[in-house]
Design a protein around this motif. Structure first.
Motif, PDB file in Angstrom:
ATOM      1  N   VAL A  37       0.841  -1.205   0.000  1.00 13.44           N
ATOM      2  CA  VAL A  37       0.000   0.000   0.000  1.00 13.44           C
ATOM      3  C   VAL A  37       0.873   1.251   0.000  1.00 13.44           C
ATOM      4  CG1 VAL A  37      -1.631   1.323   1.403  1.00 13.44           C
ATOM      5  CG2 VAL A  37      -2.012  -1.109   1.011  1.00 13.44           C
ATOM      6  N   ASN A  38       1.918   1.273   0.804  1.00 15.41           N
ATOM      7  CA  ASN A  38       2.819   2.436   0.831  1.00 15.41           C
ATOM      8  C   ASN A  38       3.492   2.650  -0.515  1.00 15.41           C
ATOM      9  OD1 ASN A  38       2.398   3.389   3.449  1.00 15.41           O
ATOM     10  ND2 ASN A  38       3.802   1.887   4.298  1.00 15.41           N
ATOM     11  N   LYS A  39       3.926   1.564  -1.133  1.00 17.86           N
ATOM     12  CA  LYS A  39       4.578   1.676  -2.448  1.00 17.86           C
ATOM     13  C   LYS A  39       3.598   2.201  -3.492  1.00 17.86           C
ATOM     14  CE  LYS A  39       7.113  -1.007  -5.863  1.00 17.86           C
ATOM     15  NZ  LYS A  39       7.608  -2.336  -6.236  1.00 17.86           N
ATOM     16  N   ALA A  40       2.356   1.700  -3.444  1.00 18.45           N
ATOM     17  CA  ALA A  40       1.336   2.154  -4.401  1.00 18.45           C
ATOM     18  C   ALA A  40       1.038   3.636  -4.208  1.00 18.45           C
ATOM     19  CB  ALA A  40       0.064   1.328  -4.241  1.00 18.45           C
ATOM     20  N   TYR A  41       1.006   4.084  -2.975  1.00 19.73           N
ATOM     21  CA  TYR A  41       0.724   5.503  -2.714  1.00 19.73           C
ATOM     22  C   TYR A  41       1.877   6.387  -3.202  1.00 19.73           C
ATOM     23  CZ  TYR A  41      -0.733   9.753  -0.354  1.00 19.73           C
ATOM     24  OH  TYR A  41      -1.113  11.037  -0.078  1.00 19.73           O
ATOM     25  N   LYS A  42       3.098   5.916  -2.982  1.00 20.25           N
ATOM     26  CA  LYS A  42       4.258   6.710  -3.404  1.00 20.25           C
ATOM     27  C   LYS A  42       4.361   6.817  -4.919  1.00 20.25           C
ATOM     28  CE  LYS A  42       6.959   5.812   0.712  1.00 20.25           C
ATOM     29  NZ  LYS A  42       8.095   5.092   1.304  1.00 20.25           N
ATOM     30  N   THR A  43       3.882   5.799  -5.637  1.00 19.10           N
ATOM     31  CA  THR A  43       3.943   5.826  -7.099  1.00 19.10           C
ATOM     32  C   THR A  43       2.644   6.328  -7.727  1.00 19.10           C
ATOM     33  OG1 THR A  43       3.257   3.506  -7.220  1.00 19.10           O
ATOM     34  CG2 THR A  43       5.636   3.954  -7.231  1.00 19.10           C
ATOM     35  N   ASN A  44       1.779   6.939  -6.898  1.00 17.28           N
ATOM     36  CA  ASN A  44       0.521   7.558  -7.351  1.00 17.28           C
ATOM     37  C   ASN A  44      -0.446   6.583  -8.020  1.00 17.28           C
ATOM     38  OD1 ASN A  44       1.263  10.101  -6.402  1.00 17.28           O
ATOM     39  ND2 ASN A  44       2.383  10.534  -8.297  1.00 17.28           N
ATOM     40  N   GLN A  45      -0.424   5.329  -7.606  1.00 20.25           N
ATOM     41  CA  GLN A  45      -1.363   4.361  -8.158  1.00 20.25           C
ATOM     42  C   GLN A  45      -2.767   4.540  -7.597  1.00 20.25           C
ATOM     43  OE1 GLN A  45       0.196   0.438  -7.621  1.00 20.25           O
ATOM     44  NE2 GLN A  45       1.947   0.795  -8.956  1.00 20.25           N
ATOM     45  N   PHE A  46      -2.890   5.208  -6.456  1.00 19.02           N
ATOM     46  CA  PHE A  46      -4.207   5.453  -5.881  1.00 19.02           C
ATOM     47  C   PHE A  46      -5.017   6.383  -6.768  1.00 19.02           C
ATOM     48  CE2 PHE A  46      -2.535   3.567  -2.115  1.00 19.02           C
ATOM     49  CZ  PHE A  46      -3.633   3.098  -1.425  1.00 19.02           C
ATOM     50  N   GLU A  47      -4.366   7.389  -7.308  1.00 16.97           N
ATOM     51  CA  GLU A  47      -5.064   8.346  -8.166  1.00 16.97           C
ATOM     52  C   GLU A  47      -5.502   7.701  -9.469  1.00 16.97           C
ATOM     53  OE1 GLU A  47      -2.956  12.021  -8.727  1.00 16.97           O
ATOM     54  OE2 GLU A  47      -2.230  11.970  -6.672  1.00 16.97           O
ATOM     55  N   ALA A  48      -4.704   6.788  -9.981  1.00 19.59           N
ATOM     56  CA  ALA A  48      -4.999   6.179 -11.272  1.00 19.59           C
ATOM     57  C   ALA A  48      -6.225   5.266 -11.213  1.00 19.59           C
ATOM     58  CB  ALA A  48      -3.781   5.389 -11.763  1.00 19.59           C
ATOM     59  N   ASP A  49      -6.417   4.558 -10.099  1.00 18.83           N
ATOM     60  CA  ASP A  49      -7.510   3.583 -10.030  1.00 18.83           C
ATOM     61  C   ASP A  49      -8.132   3.575  -8.638  1.00 18.83           C
ATOM     62  OD1 ASP A  49      -9.266   1.631 -10.721  1.00 18.83           O
ATOM     63  OD2 ASP A  49      -7.775   0.057 -11.009  1.00 18.83           O
ATOM     64  N   ILE A  50      -8.881   4.600  -8.319  1.00 13.71           N
ATOM     65  CA  ILE A  50      -9.468   4.745  -6.995  1.00 13.71           C
ATOM     66  C   ILE A  50     -10.517   3.670  -6.721  1.00 13.71           C
ATOM     67  CG2 ILE A  50     -11.324   6.360  -7.522  1.00 13.71           C
ATOM     68  CD1 ILE A  50      -8.986   6.824  -4.608  1.00 13.71           C
ATOM     69  N   LYS A  51     -11.232   3.214  -7.760  1.00 16.14           N
ATOM     70  CA  LYS A  51     -12.244   2.166  -7.571  1.00 16.14           C
ATOM     71  C   LYS A  51     -11.595   0.859  -7.120  1.00 16.14           C
ATOM     72  CE  LYS A  51     -15.710   3.934 -10.753  1.00 16.14           C
ATOM     73  NZ  LYS A  51     -16.501   3.666 -11.956  1.00 16.14           N
ATOM     74  N   HIS A  52     -10.463   0.536  -7.705  1.00 11.70           N
ATOM     75  CA  HIS A  52      -9.730  -0.675  -7.317  1.00 11.70           C
ATOM     76  C   HIS A  52      -9.361  -0.621  -5.841  1.00 11.70           C
ATOM     77  CE1 HIS A  52      -6.695  -3.837  -7.208  1.00 11.70           C
ATOM     78  NE2 HIS A  52      -5.861  -2.946  -6.703  1.00 11.70           N
ATOM     79  N   TRP A  53      -8.879   0.515  -5.382  1.00 15.40           N
ATOM     80  CA  TRP A  53      -8.436   0.636  -3.986  1.00 15.40           C
ATOM     81  C   TRP A  53      -9.611   0.676  -3.027  1.00 15.40           C
ATOM     82  CZ3 TRP A  53      -3.869  -0.859  -2.749  1.00 15.40           C
ATOM     83  CH2 TRP A  53      -2.880  -0.847  -3.715  1.00 15.40           C
ATOM     84  N   ASP A  54     -10.761   1.168  -3.483  1.00 12.35           N
ATOM     85  CA  ASP A  54     -11.958   1.103  -2.648  1.00 12.35           C
ATOM     86  C   ASP A  54     -12.376  -0.355  -2.434  1.00 12.35           C
ATOM     87  OD1 ASP A  54     -12.294   3.792  -2.080  1.00 12.35           O
ATOM     88  OD2 ASP A  54     -13.549   4.149  -3.855  1.00 12.35           O
ATOM     89  N   LYS A  55     -12.284  -1.161  -3.484  1.00  9.52           N
ATOM     90  CA  LYS A  55     -12.594  -2.592  -3.361  1.00  9.52           C
ATOM     91  C   LYS A  55     -11.594  -3.270  -2.422  1.00  9.52           C
ATOM     92  CE  LYS A  55     -14.704  -3.203  -7.902  1.00  9.52           C
ATOM     93  NZ  LYS A  55     -14.571  -3.857  -9.219  1.00  9.52           N
ATOM     94  N   GLN A  56     -10.331  -2.894  -2.546  1.00  7.88           N
ATOM     95  CA  GLN A  56      -9.306  -3.463  -1.666  1.00  7.88           C
ATOM     96  C   GLN A  56      -9.592  -3.111  -0.209  1.00  7.88           C
ATOM     97  OE1 GLN A  56      -6.719  -5.521  -2.651  1.00  7.88           O
ATOM     98  NE2 GLN A  56      -7.789  -5.467  -4.599  1.00  7.88           N
ATOM     99  N   TYR A  57     -10.012  -1.888   0.008  1.00 11.29           N
ATOM    100  CA  TYR A  57     -10.351  -1.439   1.365  1.00 11.29           C
ATOM    101  C   TYR A  57     -11.478  -2.286   1.953  1.00 11.29           C
ATOM    102  CZ  TYR A  57     -12.710   1.258   4.949  1.00 11.29           C
ATOM    103  OH  TYR A  57     -13.341   1.633   6.104  1.00 11.29           O
ATOM    104  N   LEU A  58     -12.541  -2.489   1.172  1.00  9.57           N
ATOM    105  CA  LEU A  58     -13.676  -3.276   1.660  1.00  9.57           C
ATOM    106  C   LEU A  58     -13.269  -4.723   1.951  1.00  9.57           C
ATOM    107  CD1 LEU A  58     -16.488  -1.908  -0.689  1.00  9.57           C
ATOM    108  CD2 LEU A  58     -16.132  -1.395   1.740  1.00  9.57           C
ATOM    109  N   SER A  59     -12.440  -5.295   1.103  1.00 10.21           N
ATOM    110  CA  SER A  59     -11.972  -6.669   1.316  1.00 10.21           C
ATOM    111  C   SER A  59     -11.108  -6.770   2.570  1.00 10.21           C
ATOM    112  CB  SER A  59     -11.173  -7.154   0.107  1.00 10.21           C
ATOM    113  OG  SER A  59     -11.979  -7.195  -1.031  1.00 10.21           O
TER     114      SER A  59
END
Length: 120
Positions: A37-59
């Protein structure tokens, strides 16, 4: 950017509830997820696919809150291997795996030294 930061913070809050198993240093799932998660945030992957990370959060939230454990309780106290939960934890610890690797190494050394003695 604000949505990505909010999602990142929610995931971190869920991961804080996930205990890190010190007996599995370097192989712990909670530690791995935090790093990913930290690596994804540092490489701005959260901005690119926010729906994916919302699903990850729920899981993750379902896993941390043991939702499936409560929904599908186990009747058996042992696993498919016949071991209890505590025995499985011991068998998966780094110390136990090191002991197994040392025994393997000594067995292989004995085997190869036996074969080389036969040739002589």
């Amino acid at each position: 950017m604000a949505a990505a930061t909010g999602c990142f913070k929610r995931i971190l809050q869920v991961l804080e509830k996930w205990p890190i198993d010190e007996t599995k240093a370097g192989r712990d799932l909670g530690q791995f997820l935090r790093e990913k998660v930290n690596k994804a945030y540092k490489t701005n992957q959260f901005e690119a696919d926010i729906k994916h990370w919302d699903k990850q959060y729920l899981s993750l939230q379902k896993l941390v809150n043991n939702e499936y454990c409560r929904r599908y309780p186990r009747s058996a106290t042992s696993s498919a291997t016949g071991l209890t939960r505590e025995q499985c934890q011991i068998a998966l610890s780094n110390e136990f795996l090191e002991e197994i690797n040392e025994e393997k190494g000594s067995f292989l050394r004995r085997l190869f030294s036996f074969k080389s003695n036969e040739k002589n």
